[in-house]
Design an enzyme around this catalytic site. Structure first.
Site, PDB file in Angstrom:
ATOM      1  N   VAL A 284       0.837  -1.198   0.000  1.00  0.00           N
ATOM      2  CA  VAL A 284       0.000   0.000   0.000  1.00  0.00           C
ATOM      3  C   VAL A 284       0.869   1.244   0.000  1.00  0.00           C
ATOM      4  CG1 VAL A 284      -1.960  -1.090   1.131  1.00  0.00           C
ATOM      5  CG2 VAL A 284      -0.195  -0.044   2.524  1.00  0.00           C
ATOM      6  N   ASP A 285       0.435   2.231  -0.751  1.00  0.00           N
ATOM      7  CA  ASP A 285       1.054   3.550  -0.697  1.00  0.00           C
ATOM      8  C   ASP A 285       0.593   4.217   0.594  1.00  0.00           C
ATOM      9  OD1 ASP A 285       2.426   5.854  -1.610  1.00  0.00           O
ATOM     10  OD2 ASP A 285       0.538   6.699  -2.303  1.00  0.00           O
TER      11      ASP A 285
END
Length: 696
Positions: free
Chosen positions: A335-336
Site C-alpha cells: 500500500v502507498d
C-alpha cells in the site's frame, strides 16, 4: 408481445408441453385397462434383443404420445447439437441427442421422452437460476435514470436522461434520481450513492461536490452542471465493466473448456466401446447420458458470475474471472502511504509556545503571516487553522524568500519572520538555547513535520503539520490478515522516521521508505520472487510502475475516475479501505465455491458410471441425477449473492468528517505524516530527524 406469446417463447413452454404429452401417454395406457391404447402400426424399430424394453411388437397410441413428448423436448436439443457440429464442437447437446434418437430407434420410447424432458426442465431451471446470479447487473441497469429536469430558456423541462447536453444545469429534487454525472453549482442535499460505491449512508452534497448518475436524492435540492452524460457516466462504465467481467474466463474455466472439448468425444468413444464389448445398445446409450459434463461445464462460470455480481453490489469492480481467481491467491498487499493509509490532506496538529511573553494565538498568527505568500503544501493547513481561529493575516508579506532545504524568510510589517529548521536559524544568526531543537525533535519522532517560528532574532515557538491516518487503516490491516494475507507492506517516498510512525499506528508488517517510483517497482518484484502473489494499492500516478508489476492493481475511490474503472484489476468505487479485505475475502469464497462445484460434478459422474456398470441406473435416472447435480452447482454458486458478514459500509464518523475536510474535525493519530519526504513531488521542507535534516 402478449402474455401467451411470452410463455410460448419462454423457457418453460417446451418442458410443460412435453410433460403433458408424457402424462397423456401414461393415461392412455391405463384408461379402461388399456382399451384406449389403440394400435397404430406394427413394430418398426430395431430389436435390442435381450436388452429390449418394449413389451409388445406393435406401435400404440401411448407410444405415439411418448415419441411426441421426446420430439417436442428434443427438437431444440438436436438443432443446437447440429449447429455445434457445424462449428466443429462436440457438446452436451450431441450426447443427449444421440442417446434420445438411439432410444427411439431401439423402441425405448419412455427413456427417450424422459431424457429429453428432464434435460429441458434442467435447461429451464438453469436459465431461471442463472438469471438470479446476474441479478446484480440487472439491478445496476434498473437504477439508470429515465428522465431529467433541466433548465432551458429559464424554464424547467422534463426530458429523457439521454437528451441532457454537456454543461447543462440539471435539477435534482428530493426522491429523484440524479440523471447525469456532474458538479453541484447550487443547493445542498443528501445523496444515496449505494448504487455506485456500495455505501448505504447518504452523503451530504453542496456546491463544488461531485454527484453520479443513478444515485438518489434523500433530501434537499441541488442544481448540477452535467459533466458526464449517457454512456460517459460512471454508472454506464460500471455496467459495461460488469458485463465484460462476468463473461471473462478464469484460468481454471479456460482449462475446463479445453478439458470438455476432449472429454465429450471421449465419452462417446467409451459408450461405443462398452456397447460393442457388452453387446448392449442400452448400456451404450445410458453411458452417453450419464457422461454429460453439464455440471462440470457450468461449475466455474456460474460461480464467477455470482461472485463478480456480489462484488459489484458492494461497490467493488473486479475486471474478470482471471483477476478474481488471482485475488484469491493474494498473500501480500503493498500500500502507498499518502492518500491510502493517510488522508492525503495535511492538518496543523501542534503549536508549541517557547516565548513566555506570547501565547498560542501569537505564534499561529506570525506563522500564518509568514506563510501567506507561500504556495507550498505545508502553508495551507497553517493558514486554514489561522482562519478557523480568527488570527488569519490581513494581507501578504512584503517579501517571501524560500531557502532551499531550510525553510522561508518573510518580511511582515517590517519584521523578519523565519519558519523552518535549525539550520535556517543558524544561517540568519538567530540564537536557540536548544528548546526549539528539542521540541522539533520530539514532534518529528511522532511522525510530524515541525517548523520553528522566529520573529526578528527571537524564537517564539514551533508549529507541526501532519497527514491524518485514516480511521479505518488499522482495521483494514487487521482484516487483511484475517483474510489470509501474510504480509502488508508500506511503500512510501517519505522518510523512514515518518513511515515507521504510520506503520506502528496501523500495524503494517514491513516498511519501505524514501522510495522513488522505480524503487517501489523493485520492492514489488522482490516480493514476487519470494513467492508472494501481490496486490498493490496506489494512486496510479507515482505508483504506476508498481501497479503494473503487481499481480493485482487496486484503485481506490474510482467512482470519479473513468481511467481507474477501466484499467484497474480491482476498482473500489468508494473511499472505504475496508472494501479491500472484503474484495479478497469474496475472491477466496468464490474460488472455494468453484472447487466445490467441480468436486460435485466429478463425484456425480463417477457415481453414475459405477451405478451403470453395477446395474440399476437407467437413462432416465441418469439424466435426473445429472440435472439435479447441475442445479446443486448453481444453487451452491448462488450462496455468493448473499451479503457476507465481512461486507462493509463507510463508518458514519467518516462520512461526516469527509464532508468537513478541515483541521481539527477528526481525531488524529500522533503518527500521521505527510508526503514531503526527499522523493516526494515538489521540494521537501523543515523536517527534523535523528539522522538527517531535510527542509524546504
Amino acid at each position: 408481445m402478449n402474455r401467451l406469446q411470452k410463455w410460448v417463447y419462454g423457457n418453460w413452454s417446451v418442458p410443460v408441453v412435453s410433460g403433458v404429452l408424457i402424462i397423456i401417454s401414461f393415461a392412455v395406457q391405463r384408461l379402461a385397462e388399456g382399451a384406449a391404447n389403440l394400435t397404430i402400426s406394427p413394430q418398426w424399430w430395431l430389436d435390442a434383443g435381450a436388452h429390449a424394453t418394449h413389451a409388445t411388437a406393435v406401435f400404440t397410441l401411448a407410444d405415439a404420445f411418448m415419441v411426441a413428448a421426446a420430439v417436442v423436448a428434443g427438437y431444440g436439443i438436436v438443432i443446437k447439437a447440429v449447429r455445434a457440429l457445424i462449428a466443429k464442437v462436440i457438446g452436451i447437446d450431441l450426447l443427449v441427442s444421440v442417446a434420445a434418437i438411439g432410444a427411439v430407434i431401439i423402441g425405448n420410447f419412455w427413456e427417450a421422452a424422459a431424457v429429453t424432458f428432464l434435460f429441458a426442465i434442467g435447461h429451464a431451471l438453469e436459465a431461471a437460476t442463472l438469471n438470479k446470479t446476474r441479478s446484480a447487473l440487472a439491478e445496476l441497469v434498473a437504477v439508470a435514470p429515465d428522465s431529467a429536469v433541466v433548465v432551458r430558456d429559464g424554464e424547467q423541462q422534463e426530458i429523457p436522461a439521454g437528451q441532457v447536453r454537456m454543461g447543462e444545469i440539471v435539477l435534482v429534487k428530493n426522491g429523484s434520481k440524479v440523471p447525469v454525472d456532474g458538479q453541484v453549482v447550487s443547493g445542498s442535499g443528501a445523496i444515496d450513492e449505494a448504487s455506485i460505491t456500495g455505501e448505504s449512508i447518504p452523503v451530504e452534497k453542496s456546491k463544488g461536490d461531485q454527484v453520479f448518475a443513478g444515485t438518489v436524492s434523500r433530501g434537499g435540492f441541488l442544481q448540477v452542471r452535467a459533466t458526464g452524460i449517457g454512456a460517459d457516466t460512471t454508472l454506464a462504465r460500471i455496467i459495461h465493466r460488469v458485463e465484460e467481467a462476468q463473461d471473462a474466463k478464469a484460468r481454471t474455466q479456460a482449462f475446463m473448456d479445453r478439458f470438455s472439448r476432449w472429454y465429450t468425444p471421449a465419452v462417446m468413444v467409451l459408450a461405443l466401446a462398452a456397447g460393442l464389448i457388452a453387446g448392449d445398445v442400452v448400456l451404450a446409450l445410458t453411458l452417453l447420458v450419464i457422461g454429460c459434463p453439464g455440471a462440470l461445464v457450468i461449475s466455474i462460470p456460474v460461480a464467477i458470475v455470482a461472485g463478480i455480481g456480489r462484488a459489484a453490489r458492494n461497490g467493488i469492480l473486479i475486471k474478470g474471472g482471471e483477476f478474481l481467481e488471482t485475488s484469491a491467491k493474494i498473500s501480500a498487499v503493498a500500500v502507498d502511504k499518502t492518500g491510502t493509509l493517510t488522508e492525503g490532506q495535511p492538518v496543523l496538529t501542534d503549536v508549541v509556545v517557547l516565548d513566555s511573553a506570547r501565547d498560542r494565538a501569537d505564534v499561529l498568527r506570525w506563522a500564518a503571516a509568514a506563510e501567506a505568500g507561500s504556495e507550498h503544501p505545508l502553508a495551507r493547513p497553517i493558514l486554514q487553522t489561522a482562519r478557523d481561529e480568527g488570527v488569519a493575516p490581513d494581507g501578504v508579506p512584503g517579501t517571501v524568500t524560500p531557502v532551499p532545504g531550510k525553510g522561508i524568510v518573510s518580511d511582515v510589517a517590517g519584521q523578519r519572520v523565519l519558519i523552518g529548521n535549525p539550520p535556517l536559524l543558524d544561517q540568519y544568526g538567530v540564537p536557540d538555547d536548544g528548546s526549539a531543537a528539542r521540541a522539533a525533535e520530539t514532534l518529528a519522532s511522532d511522525g510530524k513535520t515541525p517548523m520553528i517560528v522566529a520573529v526578528d532574532d527571537q524564537v517564539i515557538g514551533v508549529v507541526a503539520v501532519a497527514d491524518q491516518i485514516r480511521q479505518d487503516a488499522p482495521e483494514m490491516v487487521a482484516r487483511l490478515h484475517r483474510a489470509g494475507v501474510e504480509k502488508v507492506v508500506m511503500l512510501t517516498g517519505d522518510t523512514r522516521l515518518v513511515a515507521e510512525a504510520v506503520g506502528k499506528a496501523t500495524g503494517i508488517d514491513e516498511i519501505h521508505a524514501s522510495l522513488l517510483p522505480e524503487d517501489k517497482l523493485d520492492v514489488v518484484a522482490q516480493l514476487q520472487r519470494q513467492g508472494h502473489t501481490i496486490a498493490m494499492v496506489g494512486d496510479g500516478v507515482n505508483d504506476a510502475p508498481a501497479l503494473a508489476t503487481a499481480n493485482i492493481g487496486v484503485a481506490m475511490g474510482a467512482a470519479g475516475s473513468a481511467v481507474a474503472v477501466e484499467t484497474a484489476d480491482i476498482a473500489l468505487m468508494g473511499d472505504n479501505l475496508l472494501k479491500l479485505p472484503e474484495a479478497i475475502g469474496l475472491a477466496k469464497r468464490t474460488v472455494s465455491v468453484m472447487r466445490q462445484n467441480i468436486a460435485i460434478a466429478l463425484i456425480t459422474v463417477v457415481l453414475l458410471l459405477a451405478g451403470v456398470f453395477a446395474g440399476g441406473v437407467t437413462m432416465s435416472v441418469g439424466m435426473l441425477v445429472h440435472e439435479a447435480s447441475v442445479l446443486v452447482v448453481i444453487i451452491n454458486a448462488m450462496r455468493l449473492l448473499r451479503k457476507s458478514r465481512g461486507s462493509t459500509t463507510t463508518p458514519p464518523a467518516e462520512r461526516t468528517t469527509e464532508k468537513r475536510g478541515t483541521a481539527g474535525n477528526r481525531l488524529t493519530s500522533k503518527s500521521a505524516p505527510g508526503p514531503w519526504g526527499p522523493h516526494a513531488s515538489g521540494s521537501s521542507r523543515g523536517r527534523i530527524s535523528t539522522k538527517t535534516q531535510t527542509a524546504r
